[in-house]
Every structure is written in C-alpha cells, then in structure tokens.
Scaffold this motif. Structure first.
Motif, PDB file in Angstrom:
ATOM      1  N   LYS A   1       0.830  -1.204   0.000  1.00  0.00           N
ATOM      2  CA  LYS A   1       0.000   0.000   0.000  1.00  0.00           C
ATOM      3  C   LYS A   1       0.872   1.264   0.000  1.00  0.00           C
ATOM      4  O   LYS A   1       0.636   2.194  -0.772  1.00  0.00           O
ATOM      5  N   THR A   2       1.887   1.278   0.843  1.00  0.00           N
ATOM      6  CA  THR A   2       2.799   2.426   0.907  1.00  0.00           C
ATOM      7  C   THR A   2       3.554   2.576  -0.407  1.00  0.00           C
ATOM      8  O   THR A   2       3.698   3.686  -0.932  1.00  0.00           O
ATOM      9  N   PHE A   3       4.022   1.465  -0.962  1.00  0.00           N
ATOM     10  CA  PHE A   3       4.742   1.510  -2.235  1.00  0.00           C
ATOM     11  C   PHE A   3       3.864   2.097  -3.334  1.00  0.00           C
ATOM     12  O   PHE A   3       4.294   3.000  -4.073  1.00  0.00           O
ATOM     13  N   LEU A   4       2.631   1.610  -3.463  1.00  0.00           N
ATOM     14  CA  LEU A   4       1.735   2.103  -4.512  1.00  0.00           C
ATOM     15  C   LEU A   4       1.400   3.580  -4.329  1.00  0.00           C
ATOM     16  O   LEU A   4       1.335   4.334  -5.315  1.00  0.00           O
ATOM     17  N   ARG A   5       1.220   4.014  -3.093  1.00  0.00           N
ATOM     18  CA  ARG A   5       0.954   5.427  -2.825  1.00  0.00           C
ATOM     19  C   ARG A   5       2.148   6.287  -3.252  1.00  0.00           C
ATOM     20  O   ARG A   5       1.998   7.317  -3.899  1.00  0.00           O
ATOM     21  N   ARG A   6       3.354   5.829  -2.922  1.00  0.00           N
ATOM     22  CA  ARG A   6       4.565   6.578  -3.298  1.00  0.00           C
ATOM     23  C   ARG A   6       4.761   6.611  -4.813  1.00  0.00           C
ATOM     24  O   ARG A   6       5.210   7.605  -5.365  1.00  0.00           O
ATOM     25  N   VAL A   7       4.404   5.517  -5.504  1.00  0.00           N
ATOM     26  CA  VAL A   7       4.521   5.485  -6.962  1.00  0.00           C
ATOM     27  C   VAL A   7       3.537   6.479  -7.591  1.00  0.00           C
ATOM     28  O   VAL A   7       3.872   7.146  -8.577  1.00  0.00           O
ATOM     29  N   GLN A   8       2.346   6.605  -7.022  1.00  0.00           N
ATOM     30  CA  GLN A   8       1.387   7.605  -7.530  1.00  0.00           C
ATOM     31  C   GLN A   8       1.936   9.014  -7.356  1.00  0.00           C
ATOM     32  O   GLN A   8       1.770   9.858  -8.218  1.00  0.00           O
ATOM     33  N   GLN A   9       2.620   9.239  -6.247  1.00  0.00           N
ATOM     34  CA  GLN A   9       3.202  10.556  -5.994  1.00  0.00           C
ATOM     35  C   GLN A   9       4.412  10.814  -6.887  1.00  0.00           C
ATOM     36  O   GLN A   9       4.651  11.948  -7.297  1.00  0.00           O
TER      37      GLN A   9
ATOM     38  N   PRO B   1       5.997   8.706 -10.057  1.00  0.00           N
ATOM     39  CA  PRO B   1       6.055   7.543 -10.953  1.00  0.00           C
ATOM     40  C   PRO B   1       7.473   7.090 -11.295  1.00  0.00           C
ATOM     41  O   PRO B   1       7.682   5.940 -11.672  1.00  0.00           O
ATOM     42  N   SER B   2       8.467   7.953 -11.149  1.00  0.00           N
ATOM     43  CA  SER B   2       9.842   7.549 -11.458  1.00  0.00           C
ATOM     44  C   SER B   2      10.318   6.439 -10.508  1.00  0.00           C
ATOM     45  O   SER B   2      11.245   5.693 -10.842  1.00  0.00           O
ATOM     46  N   LEU B   3       9.686   6.304  -9.344  1.00  0.00           N
ATOM     47  CA  LEU B   3      10.043   5.211  -8.429  1.00  0.00           C
ATOM     48  C   LEU B   3       9.820   3.857  -9.100  1.00  0.00           C
ATOM     49  O   LEU B   3      10.660   2.956  -8.972  1.00  0.00           O
ATOM     50  N   ALA B   4       8.704   3.711  -9.802  1.00  0.00           N
ATOM     51  CA  ALA B   4       8.410   2.453 -10.490  1.00  0.00           C
ATOM     52  C   ALA B   4       9.434   2.203 -11.588  1.00  0.00           C
ATOM     53  O   ALA B   4       9.907   1.072 -11.773  1.00  0.00           O
ATOM     54  N   PHE B   5       9.792   3.244 -12.329  1.00  0.00           N
ATOM     55  CA  PHE B   5      10.788   3.102 -13.382  1.00  0.00           C
ATOM     56  C   PHE B   5      12.136   2.683 -12.788  1.00  0.00           C
ATOM     57  O   PHE B   5      12.803   1.779 -13.306  1.00  0.00           O
ATOM     58  N   ASN B   6      12.536   3.322 -11.711  1.00  0.00           N
ATOM     59  CA  ASN B   6      13.821   2.985 -11.075  1.00  0.00           C
ATOM     60  C   ASN B   6      13.826   1.555 -10.541  1.00  0.00           C
ATOM     61  O   ASN B   6      14.844   0.858 -10.626  1.00  0.00           O
ATOM     62  N   LEU B   7      12.706   1.114  -9.996  1.00  0.00           N
ATOM     63  CA  LEU B   7      12.606  -0.255  -9.504  1.00  0.00           C
ATOM     64  C   LEU B   7      12.718  -1.240 -10.671  1.00  0.00           C
ATOM     65  O   LEU B   7      13.452  -2.232 -10.591  1.00  0.00           O
ATOM     66  N   ALA B   8      12.019  -0.956 -11.764  1.00  0.00           N
ATOM     67  CA  ALA B   8      12.092  -1.829 -12.944  1.00  0.00           C
ATOM     68  C   ALA B   8      13.517  -1.875 -13.493  1.00  0.00           C
ATOM     69  O   ALA B   8      14.010  -2.945 -13.870  1.00  0.00           O
ATOM     70  N   ARG B   9      14.184  -0.744 -13.525  1.00  0.00           N
ATOM     71  CA  ARG B   9      15.565  -0.699 -14.017  1.00  0.00           C
ATOM     72  C   ARG B   9      16.481  -1.542 -13.115  1.00  0.00           C
ATOM     73  O   ARG B   9      17.325  -2.299 -13.604  1.00  0.00           O
ATOM     74  N   MET B  10      16.297  -1.429 -11.810  1.00  0.00           N
ATOM     75  CA  MET B  10      17.110  -2.206 -10.877  1.00  0.00           C
ATOM     76  C   MET B  10      16.852  -3.706 -11.066  1.00  0.00           C
ATOM     77  O   MET B  10      17.793  -4.506 -11.076  1.00  0.00           O
ATOM     78  N   MET B  11      15.595  -4.077 -11.251  1.00  0.00           N
ATOM     79  CA  MET B  11      15.270  -5.487 -11.451  1.00  0.00           C
ATOM     80  C   MET B  11      15.872  -5.993 -12.766  1.00  0.00           C
ATOM     81  O   MET B  11      16.379  -7.124 -12.823  1.00  0.00           O
TER      82      MET B  11
END
Length: 146
Positions: free
Chosen positions: A85-93, A95-105
């Motif tokens: 829930k916290t992760f999804l809220r932060r990604v809405q605030q 969106p580059s967090l999701a991109f950075n996570l995907a890049r790291m993965m």
C-alpha cells in the motif's frame, strides 16, 4: 533487533527475511550491509551483498510467492519495511520510483543471466569428451557387418 527512528536495526547475522516464508513487503537498506543467501541441500551460498540505498524483497510487492532467499545483516544494519500500500501510494506521488525499480530489477536479471552463461561454459569445459564413434573396421559401426 531494535527500533531507532525509522526502520529496524538488525544485529550481525540477524535474519531480516527467510527463504520459503511468504512475504507481503519489500525493504530498503538505510545503513549498513546485508547478505542475500540461498539455502540448498549442499549448504548456503551467498547470492549478493547489498548496502545502503539498495532494496530487496521487491518480488513480494508484485506476486504472492514465498521468499526466494534469506537476507541477514552483515554487522549492524538499519532496514526500512515498505508494504504494498505504501509503495503504490509513493509510486502515484512519484512515478519515477516504479521506473527505477524496474531498471534495478532488469540489472539484477542481466547479472544473473551472465552468471548462468559463465556456469554453463564452465560446465561444458569440465564435461568429458564424448566417446569416439565406432568405425566400420571395428565391425561394430554398421548393422549387419559382424
């Protein structure tokens, strides 16, 4: 393990997550280092050492599977727990967090692929040579030539 400010402080070799347990959150290392260990019949083997700024356990945010490795502190380490829930809220605030996570993965997947290629090459190099084919002169090479 103690609670000081944000995150939990883990002592040397203290387990943060254990392979085989169900997870529903990921973790960010705020200070210190942790080791990622796969447990197998032949013993444990270290997959990686992570440090401040790295994350782990992120697969639990995306799928309901058991943890694929054990993570334990190397010395004292402060680790922040991040639920879905916290992760999804932060990604809405942001969106580059999701991109950075995907890049790291992706980086981790590429590293693992390279390690697999190295292991395959080593395995082929160690494999014994195949037996020489039987020749016609030996009388064993073709059916009916006994």
């Amino acid at each position: 393990m103690s609670m000081d400010g944000l995150g939990k402080v883990y002592g040397d070799r203290q387990v943060v997550i254990r392979q085989g347990e169900t997870g529903d959150c990921m973790f960010a290392i705020q200070a210190g280092r942790v080791e990622v260990v796969r447990e197998a019949e032949g013993g444990d083997f270290r997959v990686a050492v992570l440090q401040e700024g790295d994350i782990f356990g992120e697969m639990a945010i995306f799928e309901k599977e058991v943890r694929s490795a054990t993570v334990r502190a190397l010395g004292e380490a402060r680790v922040l727990t991040i639920d879905k829930k916290t992760f999804l809220r932060r990604v809405q605030q942001d969106p580059s967090l999701a991109f950075n996570l995907a890049r790291m993965m992706c980086t981790r997947i590429r590293r693992l692929n390279a390690e697999l290629d190295t292991l395959r090459k080593e395995s082929v190099a160690r494999a014994p040579a195949p037996p020489a084919p039987l020749s016609a002169e030996s009388g064993m090479g073709a059916v009916g030539k006994w």
